[in-house]
Design a protein around this motif. Structure first.
Motif, PDB file in Angstrom:
ATOM      1  N   ASN A   1       0.940  -1.269  -0.088  1.00 21.32           N
ATOM      2  CA  ASN A   1       0.038  -0.110  -0.214  1.00 21.32           C
ATOM      3  C   ASN A   1       0.682   1.465   0.003  1.00 21.32           C
ATOM      4  OD1 ASN A   1      -2.486  -1.590   0.041  1.00 21.32           O
ATOM      5  ND2 ASN A   1      -2.046  -1.750   2.176  1.00 21.32           N
ATOM      6  N   SER A   2       2.037   1.288  -0.658  1.00 20.37           N
ATOM      7  CA  SER A   2       2.615   2.309  -0.743  1.00 20.37           C
ATOM      8  C   SER A   2       3.335   2.552  -2.218  1.00 20.37           C
ATOM      9  CB  SER A   2       4.027   2.302   0.163  1.00 20.37           C
ATOM     10  OG  SER A   2       5.045   1.820  -0.335  1.00 20.37           O
ATOM     11  N   ASP A   3       4.294   3.410  -2.441  1.00 19.86           N
ATOM     12  CA  ASP A   3       4.753   3.681  -3.872  1.00 19.86           C
ATOM     13  C   ASP A   3       6.169   3.214  -3.620  1.00 19.86           C
ATOM     14  OD1 ASP A   3       5.735   5.793  -2.126  1.00 19.86           O
ATOM     15  OD2 ASP A   3       5.610   7.416  -3.509  1.00 19.86           O
ATOM     16  N   LEU A   4       6.815   2.399  -2.606  1.00 15.61           N
ATOM     17  CA  LEU A   4       7.942   2.225  -2.767  1.00 15.61           C
ATOM     18  C   LEU A   4       8.274   0.723  -2.914  1.00 15.61           C
ATOM     19  CD1 LEU A   4      11.004   3.060  -1.811  1.00 15.61           C
ATOM     20  CD2 LEU A   4      10.367   2.190   0.475  1.00 15.61           C
ATOM     21  N   LEU A   5       9.279   0.494  -4.094  1.00 13.59           N
ATOM     22  CA  LEU A   5       9.455  -0.844  -4.623  1.00 13.59           C
ATOM     23  C   LEU A   5      11.100  -1.237  -4.406  1.00 13.59           C
ATOM     24  CD1 LEU A   5       7.646  -0.703  -7.867  1.00 13.59           C
ATOM     25  CD2 LEU A   5       6.992  -1.396  -5.720  1.00 13.59           C
ATOM     26  N   ALA A   6      11.547  -2.383  -4.565  1.00  9.82           N
ATOM     27  CA  ALA A   6      12.957  -2.857  -4.574  1.00  9.82           C
ATOM     28  C   ALA A   6      12.948  -3.779  -5.227  1.00  9.82           C
ATOM     29  CB  ALA A   6      13.573  -3.132  -3.096  1.00  9.82           C
TER      30      ALA A   6
ATOM     31  N   LYS B   1      10.274   4.348  -7.044  1.00 17.04           N
ATOM     32  CA  LYS B   1       9.292   4.798  -6.663  1.00 17.04           C
ATOM     33  C   LYS B   1       8.043   4.422  -7.777  1.00 17.04           C
ATOM     34  CE  LYS B   1       7.082   9.241  -6.514  1.00 17.04           C
ATOM     35  NZ  LYS B   1       7.604  10.929  -6.844  1.00 17.04           N
ATOM     36  N   SER B   2       7.015   4.186  -7.356  1.00 19.19           N
ATOM     37  CA  SER B   2       5.989   3.979  -8.646  1.00 19.19           C
ATOM     38  C   SER B   2       5.058   5.166  -8.520  1.00 19.19           C
ATOM     39  CB  SER B   2       5.221   2.791  -8.301  1.00 19.19           C
ATOM     40  OG  SER B   2       4.572   2.594  -6.878  1.00 19.19           O
ATOM     41  N   GLY B   3       5.439   6.127  -9.532  1.00 23.06           N
ATOM     42  CA  GLY B   3       4.674   7.287  -9.315  1.00 23.06           C
ATOM     43  C   GLY B   3       3.653   7.569 -10.247  1.00 23.06           C
TER      44      GLY B   3
ATOM     45  N   LYS C   1       4.349   5.116 -13.707  1.00 18.91           N
ATOM     46  CA  LYS C   1       5.769   5.528 -13.980  1.00 18.91           C
ATOM     47  C   LYS C   1       6.729   4.844 -13.072  1.00 18.91           C
ATOM     48  CE  LYS C   1       8.551   9.659 -14.283  1.00 18.91           C
ATOM     49  NZ  LYS C   1       8.665  11.053 -14.184  1.00 18.91           N
ATOM     50  N   LEU C   2       7.717   4.491 -13.484  1.00 10.92           N
ATOM     51  CA  LEU C   2       8.799   3.828 -12.695  1.00 10.92           C
ATOM     52  C   LEU C   2      10.032   4.659 -12.450  1.00 10.92           C
ATOM     53  CD1 LEU C   2       8.607   0.200 -13.480  1.00 10.92           C
ATOM     54  CD2 LEU C   2       8.521   0.829 -11.303  1.00 10.92           C
ATOM     55  N   GLU C   3      10.178   5.191 -11.209  1.00 17.70           N
ATOM     56  CA  GLU C   3      11.344   6.242 -11.104  1.00 17.70           C
ATOM     57  C   GLU C   3      12.382   5.597 -10.108  1.00 17.70           C
ATOM     58  OE1 GLU C   3      12.020  10.428  -8.705  1.00 17.70           O
ATOM     59  OE2 GLU C   3      10.038  10.127  -9.763  1.00 17.70           O
ATOM     60  N   HIS C   4      13.658   5.559 -10.664  1.00 21.99           N
ATOM     61  CA  HIS C   4      14.754   5.106  -9.745  1.00 21.99           C
ATOM     62  C   HIS C   4      15.177   5.937  -8.816  1.00 21.99           C
ATOM     63  CE1 HIS C   4      19.142   4.035  -9.477  1.00 21.99           C
ATOM     64  NE2 HIS C   4      18.644   3.113  -8.861  1.00 21.99           N
ATOM     65  N   LEU C   5      15.341   5.527  -7.489  1.00 23.64           N
ATOM     66  CA  LEU C   5      15.676   6.437  -6.307  1.00 23.64           C
ATOM     67  C   LEU C   5      17.050   6.213  -5.827  1.00 23.64           C
ATOM     68  CD1 LEU C   5      12.506   6.018  -4.044  1.00 23.64           C
ATOM     69  CD2 LEU C   5      12.907   7.789  -5.533  1.00 23.64           C
ATOM     70  N   TRP C   6      17.355   5.010  -5.307  1.00 28.63           N
ATOM     71  CA  TRP C   6      18.641   4.939  -4.994  1.00 28.63           C
ATOM     72  C   TRP C   6      19.241   3.526  -5.062  1.00 28.63           C
ATOM     73  CZ3 TRP C   6      19.680   9.716  -3.618  1.00 28.63           C
ATOM     74  CH2 TRP C   6      18.466  10.414  -2.862  1.00 28.63           C
ATOM     75  N   ASP C   7      20.587   3.405  -5.167  1.00 26.67           N
ATOM     76  CA  ASP C   7      21.209   2.010  -5.152  1.00 26.67           C
ATOM     77  C   ASP C   7      21.741   1.724  -3.725  1.00 26.67           C
ATOM     78  OD1 ASP C   7      20.643   1.995  -7.855  1.00 26.67           O
ATOM     79  OD2 ASP C   7      22.674   2.030  -8.584  1.00 26.67           O
ATOM     80  N   ILE C   8      21.633   0.520  -3.251  1.00 29.07           N
ATOM     81  CA  ILE C   8      22.409   0.083  -2.275  1.00 29.07           C
ATOM     82  C   ILE C   8      23.369  -1.084  -2.575  1.00 29.07           C
ATOM     83  CG2 ILE C   8      21.827  -0.925   0.301  1.00 29.07           C
ATOM     84  CD1 ILE C   8      18.785  -0.068  -0.494  1.00 29.07           C
ATOM     85  N   PRO C   9      24.591  -0.794  -2.202  1.00 31.09           N
ATOM     86  CA  PRO C   9      25.845  -1.911  -2.792  1.00 31.09           C
ATOM     87  C   PRO C   9      25.667  -3.031  -2.040  1.00 31.09           C
ATOM     88  CG  PRO C   9      26.640   0.121  -1.384  1.00 31.09           C
ATOM     89  CD  PRO C   9      25.001   0.416  -1.772  1.00 31.09           C
TER      90      PRO C   9
ATOM     91  N   SER D   1      -1.586  10.322  -6.104  1.00 33.80           N
ATOM     92  CA  SER D   1      -1.585  11.756  -6.836  1.00 33.80           C
ATOM     93  C   SER D   1      -0.256  11.977  -7.323  1.00 33.80           C
ATOM     94  CB  SER D   1      -1.830  12.672  -5.750  1.00 33.80           C
ATOM     95  OG  SER D   1      -1.067  12.627  -4.600  1.00 33.80           O
ATOM     96  N   PRO D   2      -0.145  12.492  -8.644  1.00 34.00           N
ATOM     97  CA  PRO D   2       1.155  12.629  -9.485  1.00 34.00           C
ATOM     98  C   PRO D   2       2.004  13.737  -8.525  1.00 34.00           C
ATOM     99  CG  PRO D   2      -0.677  12.902 -10.850  1.00 34.00           C
ATOM    100  CD  PRO D   2      -1.282  12.644  -9.466  1.00 34.00           C
ATOM    101  N   GLY D   3       3.208  13.395  -8.532  1.00 33.51           N
ATOM    102  CA  GLY D   3       4.217  14.426  -7.603  1.00 33.51           C
ATOM    103  C   GLY D   3       4.177  14.200  -6.376  1.00 33.51           C
ATOM    104  N   SER D   4       3.474  13.189  -5.722  1.00 24.35           N
ATOM    105  CA  SER D   4       3.761  12.831  -4.432  1.00 24.35           C
ATOM    106  C   SER D   4       5.124  12.016  -4.445  1.00 24.35           C
ATOM    107  CB  SER D   4       2.785  11.930  -3.965  1.00 24.35           C
ATOM    108  OG  SER D   4       1.475  12.773  -3.835  1.00 24.35           O
ATOM    109  N   SER D   5       5.857  12.126  -3.350  1.00 24.21           N
ATOM    110  CA  SER D   5       6.998  11.116  -3.049  1.00 24.21           C
ATOM    111  C   SER D   5       7.123  10.736  -1.878  1.00 24.21           C
ATOM    112  CB  SER D   5       8.233  12.143  -3.557  1.00 24.21           C
ATOM    113  OG  SER D   5       8.266  13.129  -2.697  1.00 24.21           O
TER     114      SER D   5
END
Length: 420
Positions: free
Chosen positions: A328-333, A345-347, A352-360, A416-420
């Motif tokens: 129930n969120s917009d966060l994926l891994a 982030k699924s925005g 839309k799929l937006e890449h946020l961060w890399d975890i080594p 809502s578009p633009g939410s992060s």
């Protein structure tokens, strides 16, 4: 007209419940566009998501989607739990976020129970040789999948030797063995709020079990290749990844029907539901797909999500070997063997799929799970892929990594578009 006809063809036949949900979404979106705002009837708690509502409350769930702002994780804060001698293949987190259960390709160390806070190994179930399942408590072959019931009572594990074992999660005592699959058991999931268990196998079928009654219920057929992953939530249905048959399927258990989705080019190896209307899947062509359950094609597709590797002069995408969604969120891994776990982030209303961060993280990421509150992510790492030995990464450690996630909830309510 042609465009309208094509769009209509894309739409999957809706149940009355799904139609109500779609109309509610449409109404909320119109309100948002008009600049009107109404208080949401149900808000997530400040520390994280509320639990999923029970079946039949899909409209209420619209107001329980929430949007996170995740800070870049600090690699120095990652905790590593060592104990498995061979690659970790699967893991689950207990519903209260206190324990992690893991399994691997080990012959002697099949299943472990870990305490999240201390990192201590609380319980180890040793395995035996093939054919000794009745005499030993553990599995006698590689464990490929596991699931835990939403009340934390039962743990289920599935192995290459076609067996499903049911355990008491508190004591690690084996309660029952289910037989019936004709090949490796590759996916398990408890229906939320119940003790109904779904299992998927390389024999191409899905089976339904009643764990509380130690009973087999039914078998579902449809996939044309081995099933590689399975997931479910509160509704009486499950979703599966069909390997090289190139399809994702939604199985509606009461109606004895299935919906078929296609969009990946390679073998679909992992799948997870985000909420009751959306899911995410990954394939060995390197693509990550975001789906709505009323559309046959992906709402968003990220190709070569983990980049490409150069092997013997041939550029190949890094396989997506694990996906996770914070419910129930917009966060994926996503996980691969590219040297990092990626957060997404699924925005834009899951379009839309937006890449946020890399975890080594070095090694094959064979399993990923978010804690229920979203404050940490757990990765099961191995020197090899969970389903085979195509490559071996010698410098990798067979281990479990706990990755803390710092976040603040910025908004809740309909997408809502633009939410992060």
């Amino acid at each position: 007209r042609r465009r309208e006809a094509a769009a209509a063809e894309e739409e999957v036949e809706e149940t009355p419940q799904e139609k109500k949900l779609r109309l509610a979404k449409q109404y909320l979106e119109e309100l948002r566009q008009l600049g009107e705002s109404r208080p949401a009837p149900a808000r997530p708690a400040p520390h994280g998501p509320s639990p999923d509502p029970g079946e039949g409350s899909e409209a209420a769930q619209l107001n329980m989607l929430f949007f996170l702002q995740v800070q870049p994780p600090d690699p120095a804060s990652i905790r590593v739990l060592r104990g498995h001698q061979l690659p970790v293949t699967c893991l689950v987190i207990s519903p209260d976020n206190r324990f992690i259960f893991s399994a691997s390709k080990d012959g002697s160390l099949i299943k472990c129970k870990w305490e999240v806070d201390s990192g201590k190994r609380l319980c180890v179930v040793p395995g035996g040789k093939k054919g000794t399942e009745e005499r030993h408590m553990g599995h006698a072959s590689q464990v490929l999948c596991m699931a835990i019931s939403s009340d934390g009572k039962y743990l289920a594990t599935g192995d290459r030797n076609k067996l499903i074992m049911i355990w008491d999660a508190a004591t690690c005592k084996r309660l029952h063995i289910f037989t019936g699959h004709r090949d490796a058991v590759s996916g398990l999931s408890f229906r939320k709020g119940t003790h109904q268990l779904y299992s998927a196998s390389h024999d191409r079928c899905v089976k339904v079990w009643d764990v509380a009654e130690n009973a087999y219920v039914e078998t579902l057929f449809g996939h044309q290749d081995v099933i590689t992953g399975l997931d479910s939530l509160s509704r009486e249905c499950c979703v599966t990844a069909g390997g090289r048959d190139g399809t994702v399927r939604l199985w509606k258990i009461p109606e004895e029907s299935q919906l078929v989705f296609s969009g990946h080019q390679g073998s679909i190896d992992c799948i997870q539901l985000i909420n009751e209307e959306h899911m995410v899947s990954g394939a060995d062509d390197g693509s990550l797909a975001l789906w709505g359950l009323t559309k046959k094609k992906p709402l968003a597709l990220a190709r070569q999500a983990h980049g490409v590797q150069d092997g013997q002069g041939l550029e190949q995408p890094y396989w997506i070997s694990a996906v996770a969604a914070l419910r129930n969120s917009d966060l994926l891994a996503t996980g691969s063997h590219s040297g990092s776990v990626k957060l997404w982030k699924s925005g834009e209303g899951f379009r839309k799929l937006e890449h946020l961060w890399d975890i080594p993280l070095v090694g094959f990421v064979n399993s990923l799970k978010f804690s229920a509150t979203g404050d940490f992510l757990v990765a099961g790492i191995g020197q090899e892929h969970r389903l085979g030995r195509w490559w071996r990464i010698k410098e990798a450690k067979n281990c479990i990594c706990i990755i803390p996630l710092k976040q603040k909830t910025t908004a809740s309510g309909p997408e809502s578009p633009g939410s992060s």
